[in-house]
Design an enzyme around this catalytic site. Structure first.
Site, PDB file in Angstrom:
ATOM      1  N   PHE A  65       0.890  -1.387   0.061  1.00  0.00           N
ATOM      2  CA  PHE A  65       0.016   0.031  -0.005  1.00  0.00           C
ATOM      3  C   PHE A  65       0.815   1.289  -0.033  1.00  0.00           C
ATOM      4  O   PHE A  65       0.658   2.184   0.799  1.00  0.00           O
ATOM      5  CB  PHE A  65      -0.658   0.135   1.168  1.00  0.00           C
ATOM      6  CG  PHE A  65      -1.882  -1.172   1.086  1.00  0.00           C
ATOM      7  CD1 PHE A  65      -3.008  -1.353   0.189  1.00  0.00           C
ATOM      8  CD2 PHE A  65      -1.527  -2.377   2.140  1.00  0.00           C
ATOM      9  CE1 PHE A  65      -4.077  -2.420   0.343  1.00  0.00           C
ATOM     10  CE2 PHE A  65      -2.523  -3.348   2.240  1.00  0.00           C
ATOM     11  CZ  PHE A  65      -3.702  -3.268   1.140  1.00  0.00           C
ATOM     12  N   HIS A  66       1.874   1.301  -1.048  1.00  0.00           N
ATOM     13  CA  HIS A  66       2.710   2.401  -1.113  1.00  0.00           C
ATOM     14  C   HIS A  66       2.868   3.076  -2.320  1.00  0.00           C
ATOM     15  O   HIS A  66       3.928   3.227  -2.785  1.00  0.00           O
ATOM     16  CB  HIS A  66       4.124   2.066  -0.507  1.00  0.00           C
ATOM     17  CG  HIS A  66       4.305   1.746   1.037  1.00  0.00           C
ATOM     18  ND1 HIS A  66       5.401   0.708   1.564  1.00  0.00           N
ATOM     19  CD2 HIS A  66       3.476   1.793   2.011  1.00  0.00           C
ATOM     20  CE1 HIS A  66       5.278   0.573   2.795  1.00  0.00           C
ATOM     21  NE2 HIS A  66       4.141   1.422   3.147  1.00  0.00           N
ATOM     22  N   PRO A  67       1.569   3.305  -3.028  1.00  0.00           N
ATOM     23  CA  PRO A  67       1.708   3.909  -4.463  1.00  0.00           C
ATOM     24  C   PRO A  67       2.488   5.350  -4.193  1.00  0.00           C
ATOM     25  O   PRO A  67       2.365   6.044  -3.370  1.00  0.00           O
ATOM     26  CB  PRO A  67       0.395   3.922  -4.674  1.00  0.00           C
ATOM     27  CG  PRO A  67      -0.561   3.952  -3.504  1.00  0.00           C
ATOM     28  CD  PRO A  67       0.276   3.114  -2.611  1.00  0.00           C
TER      29      PRO A  67
END
Length: 559
Positions: free
Chosen positions: A470-472
């Site tokens: 969850f690190h875009p």
């Protein structure tokens, strides 16, 4: 209505800008947020141990999905992003990790980003932070973000897993955000002294929301940015079903994150000309980098049964949860007051990497990050993944409709380096888990399972089971090359009165979790917007590996 500044997105960056800009009483700011308030009585967002719950619904989560990922068995993969005051800081894992000093020094080698070196950024990390054990050269004690350090008496598996990493020959570090990131050690978290999630809504907006010069509108879905020629002059948005327009006297500040910021730019006519024309969107400015260069962290779970009854498995059983909840609610202590990511580390898998390329989160229970697939016995696990993949993806608007999610493709695992790093990560993790420090606890390997050994078997496990961290990021990158979207102050190239300030402007993803760095970016650019002198450059020392070997000889060599 007219305001000096309109901020789109009340997340990790937008709340920082709203708070800092309204410190000047003669400046008016409108903060637009598509989600709702951060309800302080909702344990799902306020209890650190409940971090999986917001990802399971759509009240606080945009719940994006990728297009079929071609190198991941064509899986459509999760891309959760926060919705509500706090943005993704309202639903993230609360790990306070800033990245490696070399990440920022690398940014500073890029034309136009010379003032983004680590020593230029460190003062802004310190400005944002209140660490519970006080300040030093690396940490602050007066900032809006509450940072908690692990305490004595926490789960013994944390200590055993760190010790196993050291026994495997890797360094020990006492502060993953201090002098040396490389190594294994305790992990800081964004949790308040009362055991609540320290989102940017709590840390920043709580001090600003009473100011007369700040207007906050929730449930405000941005349609598009309004332009006169090449100048941003306002925003069109929906309040429920009702269309609204507001005007900006000075600037529009886009802080909607690495998925929505490029989507909003494209829908507004700023982006790749061919894409916009194909959707009948009038082209305001042809900017080919908008939505390109998309990056993320991918991770796997390596899970083990635990022979001692010391894991958090009992906390997953419903009949134990009322007591845990009551202790957290009334005392702010206990299992509920921690995200349970209290140890981890960063290592180099091979000598060719100048700084760590693999991250570990240790967890004293065996379960997926989103709360699914819990192992029904005592267990523990390592979350492990590569940090600076060479794979690049993109975000593309599908239509003019503000309610339609964009097309997202990360293009995970598209290079041979990706596969080599993940194979190495599994084999290194197995070696760490085999060290004497874990002999007392280590049961059978649950996942991947000892039958998974060859490169081909490991690759299939990765294709089937690796998940997003969850690190875009990086989809509106800053710089001066032909694919850069903004300059080093967040100003959109070729436009006036328009900035992007969020994780999308990172030129390359950092070594670690993104929230702390996103806050830092906003603090730094806030001074630019206010035409203030930058904070004085730090003189703190920091570790550079140089010719230091990746590891020493392990206590127990790989069998």
């Amino acid at each position: 209505m007219e305001y000096d500044y309109i901020i789109i997105g009340a997340g990790s960056a937008g709340n920082v800008l709203a708070t800092r800009l309204t410190e000047e009483s003669d400046v008016s700011v409108l903060l637009l947020e598509a989600g709702g308030p951060d309800y302080r009585l909702d344990f799902r967002t306020q209890m650190p141990a409940a971090l999986a719950f917001p990802l399971q619904g759509k009240r606080y989560n945009w719940a994006y999905e990728t297009d079929p990922e071609p190198h991941m068995n064509n899986r459509r993969m999760e891309c959760g992003r926060g919705k509500g005051l706090g943005g993704s800081s309202l639903i993230n894992g609360m790990c306070y990790i800033r990245g490696n000093a070399m990440d920022f020094d690398n940014w500073a080698t890029m034309p136009g980003l010379e003032d983004w070196s680590y020593l230029d950024c460190l003062p802004y990390f310190r400005k944002a932070e209140t660490r519970d054990v006080g300040s030093n050269d690396y940490h602050g004690a007066t900032g809006p973000v509450s940072v908690a350090t692990p305490k004595m008496g926490n789960n013994e598996l944390f200590h055993a897993m760190v010790e196993a990493g050291v026994q495997a020959g890797y360094p020990r570090t006492d502060d993953l955000n201090g002098y040396q990131q490389e190594g294994f050690g305790p992990m800081d978290r964004t949790v308040t002294p009362k055991g609540r999630r320290a989102s940017t809504a709590r840390g920043y907006l709580d001090q600003a929301k009473g100011r007369k010069n700040l207007t906050i509108v929730t449930h405000a879905l941005t349609d598009k940015i309004l332009f006169e020629g090449k100048r941003a002059v306002g925003v069109a948005y929906f309040k429920g079903e009702s269309p609204q327009t507001v005007q900006a006297r000075r600037e529009v500040l886009l802080c909607a994150g690495a998925i929505a910021s490029p989507q909003i730019l494209q829908r507004s006519g700023v982006g790749p000309k061919d894409l916009l024309q194909g959707l009948d969107i009038p082209v305001v400015h042809d900017l080919p980098g908008v939505g390109e260069n998309l990056q993320d962290h991918l991770e796997m779970y390596l899970q083990y049964a635990c022979k001692e009854p010391v894991s958090l498995y009992p906390a997953l059983q419903w009949f134990n949860q009322p007591k845990i909840g009551a202790e957290w609610l009334f005392s702010g202590t206990g299992i509920g007051a921690s995200n349970q990511f209290e140890a981890g580390g960063f290592i180099r898998s091979r000598d060719e990497f100048a700084w760590p390329n693999i991250q570990y989160h240790f967890l004293p229970v065996a379960i997926n990050y989103n709360g699914s697939n819990a192992v029904k016995e005592h267990g523990f696990q390592a979350h492990v993944g590569s940090m600076r993949s060479l794979s690049r993806g993109r975000v593309q608007v599908r239509s003019k409709d503000a309610r339609e999610h964009p097309s997202i493709l990360f293009n995970y695992m598209s290079t041979e380096q990706d596969w080599q790093e993940f194979r190495d990560a599994i084999r290194i993790t197995r070696e760490i888990m085999a060290q004497p420090a874990l002999d007392k606890y280590r049961g059978r390997e649950i996942s991947p399972g000892l039958e998974v050994q060859t490169d081909e078997e490991l690759d299939e496990f990765i294709r089937t089971h690796a998940e997003t961290a969850f690190h875009p990021s990086c989809s509106c990158k800053m710089g001066e090359d032909e694919m850069a979207v903004v300059d080093g102050q967040g100003r959109v190239h070729g436009m006036e009165g328009l900035r992007v300030v969020d994780a999308s402007i990172m030129p390359q993803i950092i070594t670690g979790n993104l929230n702390a760095t996103t806050i830092m970016i906003a603090e730094k650019i806030a001074d630019r917007i206010r035409r203030r002198q930058p904070l004085p450059r730090s003189r703190a020392r920091y570790y550079v590996s140089g010719n230091t070997p990746v590891r020493k000889a392990p206590l127990k060599p790989a069998s």
